[in-house]
Scaffold this motif. Structure first.
Motif, PDB file in Angstrom:
ATOM      1  N   LEU A  25       2.621  -5.871  -6.892  1.00 41.61           N
ATOM      2  CA  LEU A  25       2.239  -6.556  -5.556  1.00 41.61           C
ATOM      3  C   LEU A  25       1.957  -7.925  -5.255  1.00 41.61           C
ATOM      4  O   LEU A  25       2.479  -8.635  -4.327  1.00 41.61           O
ATOM      5  CB  LEU A  25       0.866  -5.747  -5.110  1.00 41.61           C
ATOM      6  CG  LEU A  25       0.909  -4.416  -4.559  1.00 41.61           C
ATOM      7  CD1 LEU A  25      -0.670  -3.659  -4.457  1.00 41.61           C
ATOM      8  CD2 LEU A  25       1.557  -4.182  -3.036  1.00 41.61           C
ATOM      9  N   ARG A  29       6.186  -7.387  -3.890  1.00 46.98           N
ATOM     10  CA  ARG A  29       6.854  -6.284  -3.611  1.00 46.98           C
ATOM     11  C   ARG A  29       5.895  -5.370  -2.849  1.00 46.98           C
ATOM     12  O   ARG A  29       4.731  -5.496  -2.990  1.00 46.98           O
ATOM     13  CB  ARG A  29       7.089  -5.638  -5.052  1.00 46.98           C
ATOM     14  CG  ARG A  29       8.245  -6.356  -6.005  1.00 46.98           C
ATOM     15  CD  ARG A  29       8.472  -5.463  -6.976  1.00 46.98           C
ATOM     16  NE  ARG A  29       9.150  -6.319  -8.038  1.00 46.98           N
ATOM     17  CZ  ARG A  29      10.532  -6.196  -8.254  1.00 46.98           C
ATOM     18  NH1 ARG A  29      10.888  -5.462  -7.542  1.00 46.98           N
ATOM     19  NH2 ARG A  29      10.978  -6.910  -9.412  1.00 46.98           N
ATOM     20  N   THR A  30       6.477  -4.390  -1.854  1.00 53.19           N
ATOM     21  CA  THR A  30       5.721  -3.387  -1.364  1.00 53.19           C
ATOM     22  C   THR A  30       5.816  -2.154  -2.435  1.00 53.19           C
ATOM     23  O   THR A  30       6.876  -1.775  -2.759  1.00 53.19           O
ATOM     24  CB  THR A  30       6.725  -2.915  -0.338  1.00 53.19           C
ATOM     25  OG1 THR A  30       6.616  -4.175   0.719  1.00 53.19           O
ATOM     26  CG2 THR A  30       5.692  -1.694   0.584  1.00 53.19           C
ATOM     27  N   VAL A  31       4.530  -1.829  -2.715  1.00 48.61           N
ATOM     28  CA  VAL A  31       4.742  -1.004  -3.943  1.00 48.61           C
ATOM     29  C   VAL A  31       3.494   0.048  -3.502  1.00 48.61           C
ATOM     30  O   VAL A  31       2.456  -0.011  -2.858  1.00 48.61           O
ATOM     31  CB  VAL A  31       3.748  -1.604  -5.233  1.00 48.61           C
ATOM     32  CG1 VAL A  31       3.595  -0.379  -6.076  1.00 48.61           C
ATOM     33  CG2 VAL A  31       4.749  -2.600  -5.627  1.00 48.61           C
ATOM     34  N   HIS A  32       3.932   1.526  -3.655  1.00 57.72           N
ATOM     35  CA  HIS A  32       2.972   2.752  -3.465  1.00 57.72           C
ATOM     36  C   HIS A  32       2.545   3.257  -4.752  1.00 57.72           C
ATOM     37  O   HIS A  32       3.303   3.688  -5.515  1.00 57.72           O
ATOM     38  CB  HIS A  32       3.628   3.933  -2.675  1.00 57.72           C
ATOM     39  CG  HIS A  32       4.411   3.464  -1.421  1.00 57.72           C
ATOM     40  ND1 HIS A  32       3.719   3.670  -0.388  1.00 57.72           N
ATOM     41  CD2 HIS A  32       5.394   2.730  -0.840  1.00 57.72           C
ATOM     42  CE1 HIS A  32       4.136   3.049   0.803  1.00 57.72           C
ATOM     43  NE2 HIS A  32       5.390   2.590   0.182  1.00 57.72           N
ATOM     44  N   ALA A  82       9.731   6.209   0.882  1.00 63.51           N
ATOM     45  CA  ALA A  82       9.407   4.739   0.372  1.00 63.51           C
ATOM     46  C   ALA A  82      10.453   4.384  -0.351  1.00 63.51           C
ATOM     47  O   ALA A  82      10.995   3.016   0.045  1.00 63.51           O
ATOM     48  CB  ALA A  82       8.271   4.604  -0.706  1.00 63.51           C
ATOM     49  N   ALA A  85      13.330   3.026   2.189  1.00 63.81           N
ATOM     50  CA  ALA A  85      12.765   1.848   2.870  1.00 63.81           C
ATOM     51  C   ALA A  85      13.050   0.671   2.045  1.00 63.81           C
ATOM     52  O   ALA A  85      12.744  -0.433   2.397  1.00 63.81           O
ATOM     53  CB  ALA A  85      11.566   2.042   3.345  1.00 63.81           C
ATOM     54  N   GLY A  86      13.384   0.840   0.704  1.00 65.29           N
ATOM     55  CA  GLY A  86      13.600  -0.368  -0.136  1.00 65.29           C
ATOM     56  C   GLY A  86      12.330  -0.715  -0.933  1.00 65.29           C
ATOM     57  O   GLY A  86      12.189  -1.870  -1.754  1.00 65.29           O
ATOM     58  N   GLU A  87      11.228   0.283  -0.957  1.00 66.49           N
ATOM     59  CA  GLU A  87       9.903  -0.183  -1.552  1.00 66.49           C
ATOM     60  C   GLU A  87       9.803   0.655  -2.901  1.00 66.49           C
ATOM     61  O   GLU A  87      10.781   1.412  -3.229  1.00 66.49           O
ATOM     62  CB  GLU A  87       8.843   0.679  -0.578  1.00 66.49           C
ATOM     63  CG  GLU A  87       8.901  -0.096   0.720  1.00 66.49           C
ATOM     64  CD  GLU A  87       7.974   0.536   1.765  1.00 66.49           C
ATOM     65  OE1 GLU A  87       7.952  -0.037   2.876  1.00 66.49           O
ATOM     66  OE2 GLU A  87       7.525   1.799   1.494  1.00 66.49           O
ATOM     67  N   SER A  88       8.963   0.207  -3.766  1.00 72.59           N
ATOM     68  CA  SER A  88       8.626   0.686  -5.025  1.00 72.59           C
ATOM     69  C   SER A  88       7.611   1.711  -5.255  1.00 72.59           C
ATOM     70  O   SER A  88       6.619   1.751  -4.394  1.00 72.59           O
ATOM     71  CB  SER A  88       8.369  -0.424  -6.244  1.00 72.59           C
ATOM     72  OG  SER A  88       9.368  -1.383  -5.893  1.00 72.59           O
ATOM     73  N   VAL A  89       7.822   2.440  -6.174  1.00 76.34           N
ATOM     74  CA  VAL A  89       6.772   3.894  -6.233  1.00 76.34           C
ATOM     75  C   VAL A  89       6.262   3.553  -7.619  1.00 76.34           C
ATOM     76  O   VAL A  89       7.375   3.912  -8.441  1.00 76.34           O
ATOM     77  CB  VAL A  89       7.312   5.333  -5.754  1.00 76.34           C
ATOM     78  CG1 VAL A  89       6.405   6.218  -5.950  1.00 76.34           C
ATOM     79  CG2 VAL A  89       7.562   5.139  -4.355  1.00 76.34           C
TER      80      VAL A  89
END
Length: 198
Positions: A25, A29-32, A82, A85-89
């Protein structure tokens, strides 16, 4: 990126998953940050069934079905959207836990676990970190934590030892995806080892 943390109870997975998510983060980055069992409303309801109560509450076969149901909901509602959408998990446990806990340590259900995974889940992390430490030390940590989510810790040291063997065997079988990390020392020291590998 889809990153999972695995290992025996009390090895520091939750802490390291959180530290990595915070670091990503901070990089913008967008992270879940999520966990299993759980990570979605339905899966969190199933979590209570799995991690609370007596050690003999469920058979390994029933556990396998419950974990798969929780994981399916998690994948549908959080992980796949996620990633699309190009986000990280970053997840504290995923399918490798079922492969080791129910597939090897609790019973010989590896073929069942793999078939259910292929049929209902169909996704693997890009990178998996197995946090490795002495089972007696990890069990002492987990027991000291307290709380009601202690069903697997209640299965004792021999079970935790079988789990460690299972995770190390899984890592040896999947070297392209799984990295074993020494989980001893401070949380920052372990986090530095993870970042160096990542």
């Amino acid at each position: 990126m889809f990153i999972s943390f695995e290992g025996i109870d009390g090895c520091g997975k939750s802490t390291q998953a959180r530290l990595l998510a915070e670091a990503l983060l901070a990089e913008g980055r967008t992270v879940h940050l999520t966990r299993e069992p759980g990570g979605s409303p339905g899966a969190e309801e199933i979590r209570r069934l799995l991690v609370e109560g007596r050690a003999d509450r469920w058979s390994p076969e029933t556990e396998c079905l419950l974990f798969t149901a929780a994981r399916r909901d998690h994948v549908e509602r959080l992980i796949r959207p996620a990633l699309a959408a190009g986000e990280s998990v970053v997840t504290d446990r995923f399918a490798d836990s079922t492969r080791v806990y129910q597939g090897a340590a609790r019973a010989d259900l590896a073929a069942t676990v793999d078939a259910l995974h292929a049929l209902m889940i169909g996704v693997e992390p890009d990178r998996t970190f197995v946090l490795d430490m002495d089972p007696a030390e990890a069990l002492a940590r987990g027991t000291a934590r307290g709380g009601s989510e202690d069903r697997f810790e209640g299965m004792g040291l021999p079970f935790q030892t079988r789990l460690r063997e299972g995770f190390l065997a899984l890592a040896a079988a999947h070297p392209a995806r799984i990295r074993v990390i020494d989980a001893t020392g401070t949380a920052d020291a372990v986090a530095a080892r993870i970042r160096a590998v990542l």
